[in-house]
Design a protein around this motif. Structure first.
Motif, mmCIF file in Angstrom:
data_model
loop_
_atom_site.group_PDB
_atom_site.id
_atom_site.type_symbol
_atom_site.label_atom_id
_atom_site.label_comp_id
_atom_site.label_asym_id
_atom_site.label_seq_id
_atom_site.Cartn_x
_atom_site.Cartn_y
_atom_site.Cartn_z
ATOM 1 N N GLN A 120 0.819 -1.207 0.000
ATOM 2 C CA GLN A 120 0.000 0.000 0.000
ATOM 3 C C GLN A 120 0.858 1.264 0.000
ATOM 4 O O GLN A 120 0.473 2.277 -0.586
ATOM 5 C CB GLN A 120 -0.958 -0.019 1.185
ATOM 6 N N ALA A 121 2.008 1.226 0.642
ATOM 7 C CA ALA A 121 2.907 2.374 0.603
ATOM 8 C C ALA A 121 3.395 2.631 -0.828
ATOM 9 O O ALA A 121 3.499 3.782 -1.270
ATOM 10 C CB ALA A 121 4.091 2.157 1.534
ATOM 11 N N LEU A 122 3.690 1.561 -1.564
ATOM 12 C CA LEU A 122 4.106 1.714 -2.960
ATOM 13 C C LEU A 122 2.964 2.275 -3.805
ATOM 14 O O LEU A 122 3.173 3.143 -4.660
ATOM 15 C CB LEU A 122 4.580 0.371 -3.513
ATOM 16 N N GLU A 123 1.749 1.779 -3.577
ATOM 17 C CA GLU A 123 0.595 2.342 -4.276
ATOM 18 C C GLU A 123 0.450 3.829 -3.981
ATOM 19 O O GLU A 123 0.205 4.646 -4.881
ATOM 20 C CB GLU A 123 -0.685 1.629 -3.844
ATOM 21 N N ASP A 124 0.565 4.190 -2.699
ATOM 22 C CA ASP A 124 0.479 5.601 -2.311
ATOM 23 C C ASP A 124 1.460 6.454 -3.104
ATOM 24 O O ASP A 124 1.107 7.529 -3.615
ATOM 25 C CB ASP A 124 0.814 5.772 -0.821
ATOM 26 N N ALA A 125 2.696 6.000 -3.152
ATOM 27 C CA ALA A 125 3.755 6.789 -3.778
ATOM 28 C C ALA A 125 3.454 7.049 -5.248
ATOM 29 O O ALA A 125 3.569 8.184 -5.739
ATOM 30 C CB ALA A 125 5.091 6.064 -3.620
ATOM 31 N N VAL A 126 3.068 5.994 -5.953
ATOM 32 C CA VAL A 126 2.790 6.127 -7.383
ATOM 33 C C VAL A 126 1.558 7.001 -7.608
ATOM 34 O O VAL A 126 1.524 7.845 -8.520
ATOM 35 C CB VAL A 126 2.604 4.717 -7.993
ATOM 36 N N THR A 127 0.536 6.825 -6.783
ATOM 37 C CA THR A 127 -0.693 7.601 -6.937
ATOM 38 C C THR A 127 -0.451 9.079 -6.649
ATOM 39 O O THR A 127 -0.946 9.961 -7.368
ATOM 40 C CB THR A 127 -1.781 7.053 -6.005
ATOM 41 N N LEU A 128 0.296 9.382 -5.597
ATOM 42 C CA LEU A 128 0.586 10.772 -5.258
ATOM 43 C C LEU A 128 1.274 11.479 -6.426
ATOM 44 O O LEU A 128 0.889 12.586 -6.819
ATOM 45 C CB LEU A 128 1.456 10.845 -4.009
ATOM 46 N N ALA A 129 2.289 10.848 -6.986
ATOM 47 C CA ALA A 129 3.017 11.467 -8.093
ATOM 48 C C ALA A 129 2.119 11.651 -9.309
ATOM 49 O O ALA A 129 2.189 12.681 -10.001
ATOM 50 C CB ALA A 129 4.241 10.626 -8.443
#
Length: 385
Positions: A298-307
């Motif tokens: 979920q942290a990886l998903e967050d990072a990609v989504t934020l960018a």
């Protein structure tokens, strides 16, 4: 157009992934990590298909794939060792296009660090305070001051940034049990299928890593902060040393100083993940029970989504609001799901344990995979790849 800048507070998996995603979109990025180096110690993690898609959006999936191990099959066993449910990794690939990959955390961190310019990485740099200043945020840290268009809080379950800017939010809550993580020395002749063994108020699991090593993890329902007087290695062997094979063999291959213990916490739901020019991600936003193996995913998903959201519009407020709309409902639902399953897996009352194990036996693997489709089927937002 002037370069947009971001300060990422916290150099774990989520913070580094956010930095990589922003850097590849032309942002100037500084990652401030209070520890003296960018490193993760002594444990493995599961990268499910949703995490592999996030890594693919960062052009890192193939680089990470060669560092990990793919279990051909695995599942849940009861205290006697009998299989309660099994899952074939080929089924996961068939449904979601990627296998379940197990990697050493340190290998994933090194890969993310290697995707950033050296000048972006600032270890040994503790943040003291931050405050908005017009169209920027001022970050005061050990070595001075930085001004940035955006600050990303990726500083973990006890996030100092969350405490400062979300002062009325509830803090982490102890879920009722502690966890141990460890990695064995190489065991060349051992080839068991990965499994989690459920007991009464205890469970232990293992999965393979490259080079003949195994990642092992265990939990036990105990009071918070109940450290073992004779060390965690002895505590784990005392609790689990007579459990079904291959547990005794695996524990015997764990070095005495290689057992990590952490009480397990999750985070009550926040009303928002964003404020002014600041955004939270990973455990700082939605720490969860690790039973689903979704924390790092979920942290990886967050990072990609934020960018991706920041790339959609020059309006920072609108971009952050979109990030919050995309990420908060999803991650908070997964936190709740992990909490429910974690509670069931820790049941200790014998009739409840019997019912739980029977239900697991009667549930087809296909039904389990279908129930995980909403989690594993995530794809990056348009423009993320």
């Amino acid at each position: 157009m002037a370069e947009r800048t971001a300060v990422v507070v916290g150099g774990g998996i989520g913070g580094l992934a956010a930095a990589v995603a922003l850097h590849r979109r032309g942002w100037g990025v500084a990652v401030l990590e209070r520890a003296g180096e960018f490193a993760e110690v002594g444990a493995g993690l599961s990268l499910w298909p949703n995490a592999m898609r996030a890594l693919a959006a960062l052009d890192l999936a193939e680089r990470v794939r060669v560092l990990g191990a793919v279990e051909t099959a695995g599942g849940v066993r009861g205290r006697t060792g009998r299989w309660l449910s099994k899952m074939d990794n080929a089924e996961i690939v068939g449904r979601h296009g990627w296998p379940l990959l197990v990697v050493h955390r340190a290998d994933l961190v090194r890969t993310l660090v290697g995707a950033l310019p050296a000048e972006s990485l600032r270890p040994g740099c503790e943040v003291h305070a931050m405050h908005p200043d017009g169209e920027a945020v001022v970050v005061e840290h050990r070595d001075g001051i930085l001004r940035a268009d955006l600050v990303v809080g990726a500083d973990g379950v006890r996030s100092a940034m969350r405490r400062q800017w979300w002062p009325h939010a509830k803090g982490p809550r102890y879920v009722g049990y502690t966890g141990w993580r460890m990695i064995t020395e190489p065991l060349a002749d051992l080839r068991p299928e990965g499994a989690v063994i459920w007991g009464r108020g205890e469970r232990i699991g293992f999965t393979s890593l490259p080079g003949g090593r195994f990642y092992c993890f265990a939990t036990a329902t105990v009071p918070e902060d109940a450290a073992s007087d004779d060390g965690e290695h002895a505590a784990v062997r005392r609790r689990f040393g007579d459990w079904p094979d291959p547990i005794p063999t695996l524990l015997a291959a764990v070095p005495e100083d290689a057992v990590l213990r952490h009480d397990v916490y999750d985070l009550p739901p926040l009303p928002t993940y964003v404020r002014d020019r600041m955004a939270l991600l990973g455990d700082a936003a939605h720490a969860m029970d690790p039973i689903l193996g979704q924390g790092a995913c979920q942290a990886l998903e967050d990072a990609v989504t934020l960018a991706a959201c920041l790339d959609e519009t020059p309006n920072l407020g609108a971009a952050l609001a979109h990030y919050d709309r995309l990420r908060r409902p999803r991650t908070q639902a997964i936190v709740r799901r992990a909490a429910r399953l974690g509670t069931v897996a820790q049941w200790s009352w014998p009739p409840a344990v019997l019912l739980r194990d029977l239900a697991a036996t009667l549930t087809p693997a296909t039904a389990t995979l279908r129930s995980m489709a909403s989690v594993l089927g995530w794809v990056p937002p348009d423009g993320a790849c």
